[in-house]
Design an enzyme around this catalytic site. Structure first.
Site, mmCIF file in Angstrom:
data_model
loop_
_atom_site.group_PDB
_atom_site.id
_atom_site.type_symbol
_atom_site.label_atom_id
_atom_site.label_comp_id
_atom_site.label_asym_id
_atom_site.label_seq_id
_atom_site.Cartn_x
_atom_site.Cartn_y
_atom_site.Cartn_z
ATOM 1 N N SER A 68 0.848 -1.197 0.000
ATOM 2 C CA SER A 68 0.000 0.000 0.000
ATOM 3 C C SER A 68 0.875 1.236 0.000
ATOM 4 C CB SER A 68 -0.905 0.036 1.221
ATOM 5 O OG SER A 68 -1.604 1.275 1.290
ATOM 6 N N TYR A 101 -2.532 -0.420 10.085
ATOM 7 C CA TYR A 101 -2.650 -1.013 8.749
ATOM 8 C C TYR A 101 -1.402 -0.762 7.920
ATOM 9 C CZ TYR A 101 -4.299 -1.781 3.972
ATOM 10 O OH TYR A 101 -4.425 -2.209 2.678
#
Length: 254
Positions: free
Chosen positions: A145, A158
């Protein structure tokens, strides 16, 4: 399609929606036999039915990748059996993203996010990479990500798991590459399916990028097809940014 993955056998985790679904559909369109996996059998069957209706090959395997080695090994065994005893491509896509800040994360949530986002793909790769090498080679594509490398004041938990996956990508490339198993990753920007009820909360993060918009699941799937296929035969250990330029360039309004 050009059948760049003709006769390949692939497992895509978390492939009942969004990016995972698009990757499974793209792989099947390129000639691969795909195992769609996830927790929701109804959605999984829908994805499989759509692939088959378009002439592709797909099967669904229900699994809850909770981070236990047992769950990952069970998926590896079931997927390999469904695919006739061989698996050429693994896409570690499944993950969870509970909104949070560092001070609002409790220990249970912390452990669950790391279990699903890091432990599950770790043990799945451990179960499948040696078999790929023994069969002559294969390809593993991890999902990272953009927020693992461009800090934002929310989602520290995350983003740290995605940073772990990008580190594992490089480590696995060194570990398994010499045996014929290529390992790479994709780092998506803000990506989601079209929404009918207004903007997504993350859309603002793509303002000021060269692309000037959010990405689509299909755009990530195109990158996955490339990394999984023979065209990327000399590509090992990279993190391919498919993020509209979010981490590399800023557009200044004039």
């Amino acid at each position: 399609m050009s059948e760049r993955l003709r006769d390949k056998k692939a497992l895509v985790t978390g492939s009942t929606s969004n990016i995972g679904r698009a990757i499974a559909e793209a792989f099947a369109a390129e000639g691969a036999h795909v195992v769609v996996s996830g927790r929701n059998a109804e959605r999984g069957d829908e994805v499989v039915a759509g692939i088959r209706a378009r002439g592709g090959r797909a099967d669904f395997v229900a699994v809850d990748l909770d981070g236990s080695a047992e769950a990952s090994r069970a998926l590896a065994e079931q997927a390999t059996a469904v695919l006739g005893g061989r698996l050429d491509i693994l896409v570690n896509n499944a993950g969870i993203y509970p909104p949070s800040t560092t001070t609002t994360v409790d220990e249970k949530t912390f452990d669950r996010v790391y279990a699903v986002n890091v432990k599950a793909p770790f043990f799945l790769t451990a179960a499948l990479a040696p078999a790929m090498a023994e069969a002559g080679g294969g390809a593993i594509v991890n999902l990272g990500s953009w927020i693992s490398r461009l800090g934002i004041p929310v989602s520290a938990l995350y983003s740290s798991t995605k940073g772990a996956m990008e580190t594992l990508t490089r480590a696995w490339a060194a570990e398994f590459g010499p045996a014929g198993v290529r390992v790479n990753a994709i780092s998506p920007g803000v990506v989601h399916e079209p929404m009918s009820d207004g903007a997504h909360a993350g859309d603002v993060m793509m303002v000021g990028t060269p692309a000037g918009r959010v990405g689509t699941p299909e755009e990530i799937a195109h990158a996955a097809v490339y990394l999984a296929g023979d065209e990327a035969g000399f590509v090992h250990g990279i993190v391919l940014d498919v993020d509209g330029g979010r981490t590399t360039a800023a557009v200044i309004a004039r």
